[in-house]
Scaffold this active site. Structure first.
Site, PDB file in Angstrom:
ATOM      1  N   ASP A 158       0.852  -1.186   0.000  1.00  0.00           N
ATOM      2  CA  ASP A 158       0.000   0.000   0.000  1.00  0.00           C
ATOM      3  C   ASP A 158       0.891   1.241   0.000  1.00  0.00           C
ATOM      4  OD1 ASP A 158      -3.222   0.541   1.001  1.00  0.00           O
ATOM      5  OD2 ASP A 158      -1.800   2.211   1.060  1.00  0.00           O
ATOM      6  N   HIS A 206     -12.056  -1.065  -7.138  1.00  0.00           N
ATOM      7  CA  HIS A 206     -11.555  -2.293  -7.778  1.00  0.00           C
ATOM      8  C   HIS A 206     -11.258  -3.246  -6.624  1.00  0.00           C
ATOM      9  CE1 HIS A 206      -8.773  -4.318 -10.927  1.00  0.00           C
ATOM     10  NE2 HIS A 206      -8.789  -5.088  -9.835  1.00  0.00           N
ATOM     11  N   HIS A 229     -10.173  -5.386  -3.739  1.00  0.00           N
ATOM     12  CA  HIS A 229      -8.853  -5.612  -3.138  1.00  0.00           C
ATOM     13  C   HIS A 229      -9.012  -5.940  -1.668  1.00  0.00           C
ATOM     14  CE1 HIS A 229      -9.773  -1.318  -2.659  1.00  0.00           C
ATOM     15  NE2 HIS A 229      -9.084  -1.371  -1.534  1.00  0.00           N
ATOM     16  N   HIS A 241     -11.474  -6.548 -13.146  1.00  0.00           N
ATOM     17  CA  HIS A 241     -11.997  -5.299 -12.585  1.00  0.00           C
ATOM     18  C   HIS A 241     -13.412  -5.541 -12.071  1.00  0.00           C
ATOM     19  CE1 HIS A 241     -12.427  -0.958 -12.005  1.00  0.00           C
ATOM     20  NE2 HIS A 241     -13.666  -1.132 -12.435  1.00  0.00           N
TER      21      HIS A 241
HETATM   22  P1  5GP Z   1      -9.650   1.267   0.058  1.00  0.00           P
HETATM   23  O1  5GP Z   1      -9.874   2.495   0.923  1.00  0.00           O
HETATM   24  O2  5GP Z   1     -10.257   1.458  -1.309  1.00  0.00           O
HETATM   25  O3  5GP Z   1     -10.061   0.006   0.732  1.00  0.00           O
HETATM   26  O4  5GP Z   1      -8.084   1.150  -0.090  1.00  0.00           O
HETATM   27  C1  5GP Z   1      -7.361   1.626  -1.190  1.00  0.00           C
HETATM   28  C2  5GP Z   1      -5.892   1.618  -0.794  1.00  0.00           C
HETATM   29  O5  5GP Z   1      -5.122   1.776  -1.978  1.00  0.00           O
HETATM   30  C3  5GP Z   1      -5.497   2.765   0.146  1.00  0.00           C
HETATM   31  O6  5GP Z   1      -4.994   2.223   1.359  1.00  0.00           O
HETATM   32  C4  5GP Z   1      -4.436   3.534  -0.630  1.00  0.00           C
HETATM   33  O7  5GP Z   1      -3.366   3.973   0.174  1.00  0.00           O
HETATM   34  C5  5GP Z   1      -3.986   2.531  -1.682  1.00  0.00           C
HETATM   35  N1  5GP Z   1      -3.550   3.130  -2.937  1.00  0.00           N
HETATM   36  C6  5GP Z   1      -4.228   4.063  -3.657  1.00  0.00           C
HETATM   37  N2  5GP Z   1      -3.549   4.376  -4.774  1.00  0.00           N
HETATM   38  C7  5GP Z   1      -2.422   3.619  -4.765  1.00  0.00           C
HETATM   39  C8  5GP Z   1      -1.325   3.503  -5.671  1.00  0.00           C
HETATM   40  O8  5GP Z   1      -1.246   4.150  -6.717  1.00  0.00           O
HETATM   41  N3  5GP Z   1      -0.357   2.613  -5.330  1.00  0.00           N
HETATM   42  C9  5GP Z   1      -0.407   1.870  -4.192  1.00  0.00           C
HETATM   43  N4  5GP Z   1       0.618   1.036  -3.961  1.00  0.00           N
HETATM   44  N5  5GP Z   1      -1.433   1.953  -3.330  1.00  0.00           N
HETATM   45  C10 5GP Z   1      -2.430   2.822  -3.604  1.00  0.00           C
HETATM   46 ZN    ZN Z   2      -9.690  -1.816 -12.110  1.00  0.00          ZN
END
Ligand code: 5GP
Ligand code: ZN
Length: 114
Positions: free
Chosen positions: A31, A99, A101, A47
């Site tokens: 992350d 997406h 994860h 996706h």
């Molecule tokens: P969500 O809040 O959608 O569950 O988590 C998305 C996660 O993706 C966040 O913790 C954020 O820091 C991470 N993230 C967003 N953009 C990027 C990126 O470009 N690269 C990486 N390695 N992590 C990302």
């Molecule tokens: Zn995607």
């Protein structure tokens, strides 16, 4: 692939990212804003926008993501100390990237979140 999706761009190599695991269904990387000493993301290649949007036929990918996260937890040395797997879905969960994860978090004592 969704052309404006960050994780699809990481999957295609358009956004260069160190990939810690990959196969034909999932891939994993760190992350960018870790909130724990170990904070990895295990991501479906397909996706899928959220848990809520998954079809029943797509749900086996969650088992695959869990198996990969467990393997990564062992490799990262947190399998015995403990870790948390989290999938956010929708606005109230704080999901930022639409997406599918799974967060793998560990390396310190975690509080429960409300
Ligand atoms: P969500 O809040 O959608 O569950 O988590 C998305 C996660 O993706 C966040 O913790 C954020 O820091 C991470 N993230 C967003 N953009 C990027 C990126 O470009 N690269 C990486 N390695 N992590 C990302
Ligand atoms: Zn995607």
């Amino acid at each position: 692939m969704a052309t404006d999706c960050i994780f699809c761009k990481i999957a295609s190599g358009e956004i260069p990212t160190e990939i810690l695991y990959q196969d034909d269904e999932v891939f994993a990387f760190r992350d960018i804003k870790p909130i724990t000493p170990v904070h990895l993301l295990v991501v479906s290649r397909k996706h899928i926008t959220s848990l809520a949007d998954m079809t029943d036929a797509e749900t086996p990918i969650i088992g695959k993501m869990t198996r990969v996260a467990n393997q990564l937890a062992r490799e990262q040395g947190i399998a015995e100390s403990g870790y948390r797997l989290t999938i956010n879905s929708g606005a109230d969960s704080g999901q930022l990237v639409p997406h599918l994860h799974m967060h793998l978090m560990g390396g310190r004592m975690l509080k429960w979140v409300h």
